[in-house]
Design an enzyme around this catalytic site. Structure first.
Site, mmCIF file in Angstrom:
data_model
loop_
_atom_site.group_PDB
_atom_site.id
_atom_site.type_symbol
_atom_site.label_atom_id
_atom_site.label_comp_id
_atom_site.label_asym_id
_atom_site.label_seq_id
_atom_site.Cartn_x
_atom_site.Cartn_y
_atom_site.Cartn_z
ATOM 1 N N SER A 322 0.836 -1.197 0.000
ATOM 2 C CA SER A 322 0.000 0.000 0.000
ATOM 3 C C SER A 322 0.878 1.257 0.000
ATOM 4 O O SER A 322 0.613 2.213 -0.718
ATOM 5 C CB SER A 322 -0.910 -0.020 1.232
ATOM 6 O OG SER A 322 -1.597 1.183 1.335
ATOM 7 N N TRP A 325 2.464 1.621 -3.414
ATOM 8 C CA TRP A 325 1.473 2.048 -4.417
ATOM 9 C C TRP A 325 1.454 3.567 -4.530
ATOM 10 O O TRP A 325 1.285 4.127 -5.605
ATOM 11 C CB TRP A 325 0.086 1.526 -4.009
ATOM 12 C CG TRP A 325 -1.028 2.006 -4.906
ATOM 13 C CD1 TRP A 325 -1.494 1.389 -6.026
ATOM 14 C CD2 TRP A 325 -1.811 3.204 -4.760
ATOM 15 N NE1 TRP A 325 -2.505 2.119 -6.583
ATOM 16 C CE2 TRP A 325 -2.721 3.239 -5.830
ATOM 17 C CE3 TRP A 325 -1.822 4.232 -3.820
ATOM 18 C CZ2 TRP A 325 -3.644 4.267 -5.985
ATOM 19 C CZ3 TRP A 325 -2.733 5.269 -3.980
ATOM 20 C CH2 TRP A 325 -3.632 5.266 -5.057
ATOM 21 N N HIS A 326 1.681 4.235 -3.373
ATOM 22 C CA HIS A 326 1.591 5.694 -3.379
ATOM 23 C C HIS A 326 2.708 6.353 -4.157
ATOM 24 O O HIS A 326 2.515 7.443 -4.699
ATOM 25 C CB HIS A 326 1.561 6.235 -1.950
ATOM 26 C CG HIS A 326 0.248 6.055 -1.286
ATOM 27 N ND1 HIS A 326 -0.094 4.891 -0.650
ATOM 28 C CD2 HIS A 326 -0.825 6.867 -1.211
ATOM 29 C CE1 HIS A 326 -1.327 5.009 -0.186
ATOM 30 N NE2 HIS A 326 -1.810 6.194 -0.518
ATOM 31 N N GLY A 327 3.849 5.743 -4.201
ATOM 32 C CA GLY A 327 4.911 6.409 -4.959
ATOM 33 C C GLY A 327 6.224 5.669 -4.890
ATOM 34 O O GLY A 327 6.444 4.821 -4.019
ATOM 35 N N PHE A 488 -0.109 10.195 -7.659
ATOM 36 C CA PHE A 488 -0.046 8.756 -7.404
ATOM 37 C C PHE A 488 -0.715 8.001 -8.533
ATOM 38 O O PHE A 488 -0.818 6.830 -8.546
ATOM 39 C CB PHE A 488 -0.695 8.418 -6.063
ATOM 40 C CG PHE A 488 -0.095 9.207 -4.917
ATOM 41 C CD1 PHE A 488 1.284 9.427 -4.868
ATOM 42 C CD2 PHE A 488 -0.874 9.730 -3.916
ATOM 43 C CE1 PHE A 488 1.853 10.159 -3.833
ATOM 44 C CE2 PHE A 488 -0.330 10.453 -2.872
ATOM 45 C CZ PHE A 488 1.026 10.671 -2.836
#
Lengths: 488, 316
Positions: A322, A325-327, A488
């Protein structure tokens, strides 16, 4: 196109009018209009990346059809793998290529074998993480036979590129959104009015709360070595409200806007800062992503079945993925790791489902214990946000260390007071207090302003909405301010 | 559906009235708070007196335009003493957008023989809000004001426009009451005691000066308007303390742009002033500095003016 722009203020009524007044007789025509409008909406930012969305649409539509016809398990697996590899391949290239390359170079250099590889200047297509996950959910659901493959390319294209939620979610599950493109749409006045109400609140959170907090959060984070511990803590709190206002504001506008067109999107935020523990926070923050990982990663990995080791392993995987996933930055991975560590004690003590009902249910105010737990959870979330906002891991650890040690120094509080008095002013804290009061009042509803729909007489309701519009006008920043989650 | 559309329309009307009422209330209550897109001028600035004077002015030889560096840097008495009639239309933080508006309004009435425009480089990167509010609080509200506000495109400026418009319509015109300001009637200049630079030792980050599109367009409009009327334009950069002058890293390229449009004199190169003795602060000349600066400008004008000064100006 940004929701908080004049362009969108003109675009939305035009599309709305065409949708309900010109194309209302034909479902296919309405879907076509959605596709065209969505491509215009997205192309406003950069039309070149429309080809990516079109390719992703064609790929998953084709794979869906083939999965529907194919009975052989091995071939079905192959088709699903193709969808996953191509979709994640695009995401990996655009979002993570330079990150991996950078880390390979660093690793080889540490091992005494420096290598020289040219980095690519890659522009990250807005919303790629969102629509990639949405189309993946379709392929996986068709593979698992939870969903019949779509045979209508226009309806499927509209599902992939639906403009309200294309660039920053909520990440819709195909099982929820896709069938809505096949159902005749009837205009429901109550639904549309509530949609407008939700959009209004979302706009308030974005332009009043997030954008005003951003100015000072940026100032403090960008010059963190110059500030005292208490000011750094203030910076973390301001960033907490910035990111909440920004992202939940976007979600509210997206959901409200969808309702104008007769669609129901899933909820993405449920007043997360009123959570009493981290587990509850994660049931209330970015719900569409958390549940996506739960459904398509956590449960396939075994979920909470099995022993403690499996549960711990799966929890860490979910939080780390998770974060990633953001960056493409270690700071996001550290942010995920920190949340996993916060979550772990609750999981091991089997207390992660203690707080399933809203706080202070049936009461006006929380008890002292609830308030203490909410503040404790908020403090933990703020510490984690430092990693999310920091430039790199060194910056984050220095920030937290300075914040921790500096909080004990009395002199720092004078600086913080001066910053609040001279720069921040009382307006921003007052606006945050207003946000919290309204959200507390509406915490049992789907969105904060829902209960205002039942207030009478009408003039009171309208005066309140007008007051929010006035606040927006009085506090909107003059420049363009994109949403944080676009990156994102 | 029709009922919905009707409700939305009604609500828009209701919200507009509420909004207008809110702005009026803020204005009447003299509210001014940080971050609020509403700024009320507690007392009108000297711009009110200048625009009053300019409307009663006969043709002048020289018209000075620009920011506070103009009304604190071009002493019209010195020009008068050398045989030039002059008026100083410098106003607070004036940027090209406001200069263009002032020319659109008053140029034909003043009919100057020469316009000297002080091009405060940072003004090209200024959003123009401060000056817009000053103008709206001091001058009439008309189509020129509306065009200016629309160019600035800022909520604070729109709110100020609305409030000033209501004030004007209701006959509540501002009166300037402070007579201790040193304003010289029918001159525009501010007479003041000599002060010395209190900002000595301050350092400035070296950076490029931004040129905003709307400011450059307004500047071109000014040049074009004067050309149309055959009024000579002299662009001047008044002296600033050396630290501040050196901090503008793209200064020379902006000067090049200015020279491509009109005659341009950079007095930071023509004169060598003392950062402490000739300045009042890091932006404004004091009276001593203004005298040195004005006498040099008059000398150049008398010598057949800027074209002969070019070589000196460019340091050749």
């Amino acid at each position: 196109m940004l929701f908080n722009s004049i362009d969108f203020a003109l675009f939305l009524p035009v599309v709305f009018a065409l949708y309900w007044f010109v194309f209302q007789r034909s479902l296919k025509a309405q879907n076509l209009l959605i596709v065209v409008a969505s491509y215009v909406f997205y192309g406003w930012w950069d039309w070149r990346f429309l080809s990516l969305i079109a390719f992703s649409t064609l790929l998953d539509f084709g794979i869906g059809l083939m999965l529907g016809r194919e009975e052989r398990a091995a071939r079905r697996k192959l088709l699903l793998a193709a969808s996953i590899i191509v979709n994640l391949g695009f995401l990996g290239f655009f979002k993570y290529y330079n990150f991996f390359l950078d880390n390979f170079i660093a690793a080889f250099t540490v091992m005494g074998m420096p290598i020289k590889v040219g980095m690519l200047h890659i522009v990250l297509p807005v919303g790629i993480s969102f629509y990639t996950f949405q189309t993946l959910s379709y392929s996986i659901d068709v593979y698992c036979r939870k969903l019949e493959p779509s045979k209508d390319p226009m309806a499927f294209a509209a599902f992939v590129c639906f403009f309200p939620q294309l660039v920053a979610g909520p990440i819709e599950r195909a099982t929820n959104l896709l069938p809505q493109f096949f159902r005749p749409r009837i205009f429901e006045r109550a639904k549309a009015v509530d949609g407008l109400r939700q959009m209004l609140w979302g706009m308030f959170k974005k332009v009043v709360i997030a954008d005003n907090c951003a100015e000072y959060a940026n100032l403090i984070f960008n010059n963190s070595s110059d500030y005292s511990g208490s000011t750094l803590a203030l910076g973390a709190v301001l960033f907490a409200f910035q990111i909440y206002g920004d992202f939940s504001g976007y979600s509210d506008i997206a959901i409200g806007c969808s309702r104008l067109f007769g669609f129901d999107l899933m909820r993405n935020f449920a007043f997360p800062y009123f959570s009493r523990d981290i587990a509850e926070f994660w049931r209330r923050w970015h719900i569409s992503l958390s549940t996506w990982f739960r459904d398509y990663l956590y449960i396939p990995l075994g979920g909470s079945r099995g022993g403690a080791r499996t549960k711990v392993r799966n929890t860490f995987i979910i939080f780390l993925v998770s974060g990633f996933w953001h960056g493409a930055n270690w700071t996001f991975i550290a942010w995920g790791l920190l949340h996993a560590l916060f979550f772990l004690p609750l999981l091991l003590a089997s207390r992660n489902r203690d707080n399933l009902t809203p706080v202070a249910l049936g009461r006006v105010m929380p008890s002292f214990g609830e308030l203490r737990r909410m503040l404790g959870t908020f403090a933990m979330v703020c510490v984690a946000w430092v990693f999310f906002r920091a430039e790199d891991l060194g910056h984050a650890t220095r920030y937290i260390a300075d914040m921790g040690t500096g909080l004990l120094a009395k002199a720092g509080y004078v600086e913080t007071y001066n910053l609040i008095y001279w720069d921040l002013g009382y307006s921003i804290p007052a606006l945050i207090a207003f946000l919290l009061v309204i959200e507390w009042k509406g915490r049992l509803d789907r969105h904060a302003l829902e209960f205002f729909g039942f207030l009478s007489p009408r003039v009171v309701r309208w005066a309140f909405y007008s007051f929010i519009i006035l606040l927006i006008g009085l506090f909107v920043p003059s420049g363009e301010s994109p949403f944080i989650y676009f990156q994102f | 559906m029709k009922g919905f559309a009707r409700s939305v329309l009604l609500f828009v009307m209701f919200a507009s009235m509420f909004y207008a009422g809110g702005i009026l209330t803020l204005g009447l209550a003299r509210v001014s708070a940080l971050h609020l897109n509403f700024k009320f001028l507690d007392s009108p600035s000297l711009t009110l007196l200048r625009v009053g004077d300019v409307q009663n002015l006969d043709a002048v030889d020289v018209l000075f335009l620009g920011s506070s560096r103009v009304f604190m840097g071009f002493d019209t008495r010195i020009f008068n003493a050398h045989g030039y009639s002059a008026f100083n239309l410098g106003t607070v933080a004036q940027t090209p957008v406001q200069t263009a508006m002032l020319l659109d309004r008053y140029l034909d009435g003043i009919a100057p023989g020469l316009v000297v425009y002080e091009v405060y480089l940072e003004g090209f990167g200024n959003d123009g809000v401060e000056s817009a509010i000053d103008m709206l609080g001091s001058d009439r509200i008309d189509m020129h004001a509306w065009q200016m506000v629309n160019t600035v495109r800022n909520p604070t400026a729109y709110h100020a426009f609305f409030f000033a418009w209501i004030e004007e319509r209701s006959g509540r015109l501002l009166q300037f009451t402070d007579d201790s300001s040193g304003y010289l009637p029918m001159s525009g200049y501010i007479d003041r005691e000599v002060k010395f630079n209190g900002t000595m030792g301050r350092t400035y980050p070296h950076r490029d000066v931004e040129v905003l599109g709307q400011q450059w367009q307004a500047f071109l409009h000014i040049v074009e308007k004067l050309k149309e009327r055959n009024i000579p334009l002299l662009l001047v950069q008044a002296p600033v303390p050396s630290e501040r002058y050196d901090a503008m890293t793209n200064r020379d390229s902006i000067h090049g742009l200015l020279r491509s449009q009109a005659d341009f004199l950079d007095f930071n190169r023509i004169l060598t002033l003392d950062d402490s003795l000739h300045f009042e602060d890091d932006s404004h000349l004091n009276q001593t500095g203004a005298e040195v600066f004005n006498l040099k400008l008059i000398e150049l004008l008398a010598a057949g003016h800027p074209r002969e000064a070019r070589q000196q100006n460019s340091g050749q």
